[in-house]
Design a protein around this motif. Structure first.
Motif, PDB file in Angstrom:
ATOM      1  N   GLU A  52       0.813  -1.219   0.000  1.00  0.00           N
ATOM      2  CA  GLU A  52       0.000   0.000   0.000  1.00  0.00           C
ATOM      3  C   GLU A  52       0.846   1.268   0.000  1.00  0.00           C
ATOM      4  OE1 GLU A  52      -3.328  -0.084  -0.374  1.00  0.00           O
ATOM      5  OE2 GLU A  52      -3.011  -2.244  -0.578  1.00  0.00           O
ATOM      6  N   ARG A  53       2.176   1.102  -0.068  1.00  0.00           N
ATOM      7  CA  ARG A  53       3.071   2.254  -0.012  1.00  0.00           C
ATOM      8  C   ARG A  53       4.003   2.247  -1.214  1.00  0.00           C
ATOM      9  NH1 ARG A  53       2.575   4.827   4.582  1.00  0.00           N
ATOM     10  NH2 ARG A  53       4.617   5.748   4.716  1.00  0.00           N
ATOM     11  N   ARG A  54       4.530   3.442  -1.563  1.00  0.00           N
ATOM     12  CA  ARG A  54       5.459   3.587  -2.679  1.00  0.00           C
ATOM     13  C   ARG A  54       6.668   4.405  -2.227  1.00  0.00           C
ATOM     14  NH1 ARG A  54       2.200   0.526  -3.816  1.00  0.00           N
ATOM     15  NH2 ARG A  54       0.975   0.309  -5.715  1.00  0.00           N
ATOM     16  N   ARG A  55       7.821   4.028  -2.729  1.00  0.00           N
ATOM     17  CA  ARG A  55       9.052   4.803  -2.531  1.00  0.00           C
ATOM     18  C   ARG A  55       9.107   5.848  -3.634  1.00  0.00           C
ATOM     19  NH1 ARG A  55      13.140   0.394  -3.381  1.00  0.00           N
ATOM     20  NH2 ARG A  55      14.634   2.080  -3.198  1.00  0.00           N
ATOM     21  N   ILE A  56       9.387   7.086  -3.277  1.00  0.00           N
ATOM     22  CA  ILE A  56       9.455   8.187  -4.231  1.00  0.00           C
ATOM     23  C   ILE A  56      10.918   8.598  -4.370  1.00  0.00           C
ATOM     24  CG2 ILE A  56       8.648  10.495  -4.832  1.00  0.00           C
ATOM     25  CD1 ILE A  56       6.422   8.335  -4.521  1.00  0.00           C
ATOM     26  N   MET A  57      11.415   8.576  -5.624  1.00  0.00           N
ATOM     27  CA  MET A  57      12.811   8.895  -5.900  1.00  0.00           C
ATOM     28  C   MET A  57      12.902   9.823  -7.099  1.00  0.00           C
ATOM     29  SD  MET A  57      14.320   5.031  -5.683  1.00  0.00           S
ATOM     30  CE  MET A  57      12.801   4.168  -6.026  1.00  0.00           C
ATOM     31  N   THR A  58      14.043  10.474  -7.219  1.00  0.00           N
ATOM     32  CA  THR A  58      14.350  11.213  -8.439  1.00  0.00           C
ATOM     33  C   THR A  58      15.672  10.696  -8.993  1.00  0.00           C
ATOM     34  OG1 THR A  58      15.420  12.983  -7.164  1.00  0.00           O
ATOM     35  CG2 THR A  58      13.118  13.338  -7.830  1.00  0.00           C
ATOM     36  N   ALA A  59      15.702  10.539 -10.295  1.00  0.00           N
ATOM     37  CA  ALA A  59      16.931  10.190 -11.014  1.00  0.00           C
ATOM     38  C   ALA A  59      17.162  11.323 -11.996  1.00  0.00           C
ATOM     39  CB  ALA A  59      16.768   8.857 -11.743  1.00  0.00           C
ATOM     40  N   ARG A  60      18.404  11.774 -12.101  1.00  0.00           N
ATOM     41  CA  ARG A  60      18.693  12.852 -13.045  1.00  0.00           C
ATOM     42  C   ARG A  60      20.090  12.700 -13.607  1.00  0.00           C
ATOM     43  NH1 ARG A  60      18.679  18.770 -10.568  1.00  0.00           N
ATOM     44  NH2 ARG A  60      16.517  18.324 -10.907  1.00  0.00           N
ATOM     45  N   TYR A  61      20.248  13.308 -14.771  1.00  0.00           N
ATOM     46  CA  TYR A  61      21.582  13.394 -15.349  1.00  0.00           C
ATOM     47  C   TYR A  61      21.855  14.827 -15.748  1.00  0.00           C
ATOM     48  CZ  TYR A  61      19.807  13.717 -20.157  1.00  0.00           C
ATOM     49  OH  TYR A  61      19.172  14.124 -21.306  1.00  0.00           O
ATOM     50  N   ALA A  81      11.009   9.954  -0.215  1.00  0.00           N
ATOM     51  CA  ALA A  81       9.938   9.643   0.729  1.00  0.00           C
ATOM     52  C   ALA A  81       9.392   8.247   0.481  1.00  0.00           C
ATOM     53  CB  ALA A  81       8.799  10.660   0.575  1.00  0.00           C
ATOM     54  N   VAL A  82       8.655   7.759   1.459  1.00  0.00           N
ATOM     55  CA  VAL A  82       7.804   6.587   1.296  1.00  0.00           C
ATOM     56  C   VAL A  82       6.409   7.092   1.627  1.00  0.00           C
ATOM     57  CG1 VAL A  82       7.249   4.265   2.097  1.00  0.00           C
ATOM     58  CG2 VAL A  82       9.640   4.978   1.930  1.00  0.00           C
ATOM     59  N   ALA A  83       5.469   6.848   0.706  1.00  0.00           N
ATOM     60  CA  ALA A  83       4.141   7.440   0.856  1.00  0.00           C
ATOM     61  C   ALA A  83       3.056   6.408   0.555  1.00  0.00           C
ATOM     62  CB  ALA A  83       3.991   8.621  -0.094  1.00  0.00           C
ATOM     63  N   PRO A  84       1.871   6.629   1.107  1.00  0.00           N
ATOM     64  CA  PRO A  84       0.745   5.772   0.727  1.00  0.00           C
ATOM     65  C   PRO A  84       0.510   5.874  -0.781  1.00  0.00           C
ATOM     66  CG  PRO A  84       0.192   7.095   2.656  1.00  0.00           C
ATOM     67  CD  PRO A  84       1.505   7.615   2.118  1.00  0.00           C
ATOM     68  N   ALA A  85       0.163   4.759  -1.398  1.00  0.00           N
ATOM     69  CA  ALA A  85      -0.004   4.714  -2.854  1.00  0.00           C
ATOM     70  C   ALA A  85      -1.003   5.748  -3.354  1.00  0.00           C
ATOM     71  CB  ALA A  85      -0.423   3.309  -3.286  1.00  0.00           C
ATOM     72  N   ASP A  86      -2.054   6.019  -2.597  1.00  0.00           N
ATOM     73  CA  ASP A  86      -3.067   6.968  -3.061  1.00  0.00           C
ATOM     74  C   ASP A  86      -2.628   8.432  -2.942  1.00  0.00           C
ATOM     75  OD1 ASP A  86      -3.196   7.065  -0.282  1.00  0.00           O
ATOM     76  OD2 ASP A  86      -5.392   7.017  -0.198  1.00  0.00           O
ATOM     77  N   ARG A  87      -1.466   8.682  -2.353  1.00  0.00           N
ATOM     78  CA  ARG A  87      -0.959  10.056  -2.220  1.00  0.00           C
ATOM     79  C   ARG A  87       0.275  10.327  -3.078  1.00  0.00           C
ATOM     80  NH1 ARG A  87      -1.462  10.742   4.255  1.00  0.00           N
ATOM     81  NH2 ARG A  87      -3.696  10.414   4.349  1.00  0.00           N
ATOM     82  N   VAL A  88       0.656   9.365  -3.907  1.00  0.00           N
ATOM     83  CA  VAL A  88       1.899   9.475  -4.667  1.00  0.00           C
ATOM     84  C   VAL A  88       1.936  10.731  -5.527  1.00  0.00           C
ATOM     85  CG1 VAL A  88       3.202   8.423  -6.568  1.00  0.00           C
ATOM     86  CG2 VAL A  88       2.484   7.043  -4.623  1.00  0.00           C
ATOM     87  N   GLU A  89       0.893  10.995  -6.277  1.00  0.00           N
ATOM     88  CA  GLU A  89       0.925  12.149  -7.183  1.00  0.00           C
ATOM     89  C   GLU A  89       1.118  13.449  -6.416  1.00  0.00           C
ATOM     90  OE1 GLU A  89      -1.111  12.473 -10.699  1.00  0.00           O
ATOM     91  OE2 GLU A  89      -1.340  10.313 -10.976  1.00  0.00           O
ATOM     92  N   ARG A  90       0.481  13.593  -5.273  1.00  0.00           N
ATOM     93  CA  ARG A  90       0.633  14.815  -4.480  1.00  0.00           C
ATOM     94  C   ARG A  90       2.054  14.930  -3.928  1.00  0.00           C
ATOM     95  NH1 ARG A  90      -3.295  15.130   0.182  1.00  0.00           N
ATOM     96  NH2 ARG A  90      -1.545  14.874   1.560  1.00  0.00           N
ATOM     97  N   ILE A  92       4.747  13.634  -5.288  1.00  0.00           N
ATOM     98  CA  ILE A  92       5.619  13.908  -6.429  1.00  0.00           C
ATOM     99  C   ILE A  92       5.535  15.380  -6.822  1.00  0.00           C
ATOM    100  CG2 ILE A  92       5.904  13.466  -8.903  1.00  0.00           C
ATOM    101  CD1 ILE A  92       5.426  10.500  -8.186  1.00  0.00           C
ATOM    102  N   GLU A  93       4.350  15.950  -6.818  1.00  0.00           N
ATOM    103  CA  GLU A  93       4.214  17.377  -7.113  1.00  0.00           C
ATOM    104  C   GLU A  93       5.050  18.209  -6.149  1.00  0.00           C
ATOM    105  OE1 GLU A  93       0.024  18.188  -6.965  1.00  0.00           O
ATOM    106  OE2 GLU A  93      -0.359  17.068  -8.812  1.00  0.00           O
TER     107      GLU A  93
END
Length: 137
Positions: A52-61, A81-90, A92-93
């Protein structure tokens, strides 16, 4: 510059650090260029041990052209972050807003991987990878 190779290299590097089976969604921001460099950002939502959770990461070059005309490419992967799946888009914003105001104005290309090798391969091929490159993960 504006060629797919640095972005492909970044995605392959990402897959060497995070299993493609763990990748849920990617938001790929268009490369930005100036006279001596190009950079791009990929925001990643990856499955966590808790489904029910997602890890939020950024990759860049950042690819910078030296005086000799050759490019040096620097890559980074940062977990935010680690966030509830239903809040991922918020979440990420918020991550994008804190990274760079200019990025918030660009429209990313979303890609749903959902841990499926076929979707990962299709994404790599759509960016310009060969079929053999698509299986490196």
């Amino acid at each position: 510059m504006n060629n797919p190779e640095p972005l492909l290299a970044l995605l392959l590097s990402l897959a060497s650090r995070v299993s493609t089976h763990a990748l849920d969604e990617l938001w790929i921001f268009p490369p930005r260029q100036n006279t001596k460099s190009e950079s791009a950002l990929v925001v990643v939502s990856a499955f966590d041990d808790d489904p029910e959770r997602r890890r939020i990461m950024t990759a860049r070059y950042i690819a910078t052209r030296g005086a000799d005309g050759r490019y040096t490419v620097e890559e980074s992967l940062v977990e935010h972050a680690v966030a509830p799946a239903d809040r991922v888009e918020r979440v990420i914003e918020g991550v994008v807003r804190r990274l760079d105001d200019d990025l918030a104005m660009l429209a990313p290309v979303p890609s749903r991987i959902h841990g499926e090798t076929e979707r990962w391969t299709a994404l790599l091929e759509s960016i310009g990878a060969s079929k053999s490159v698509g299986h490196a993960a």
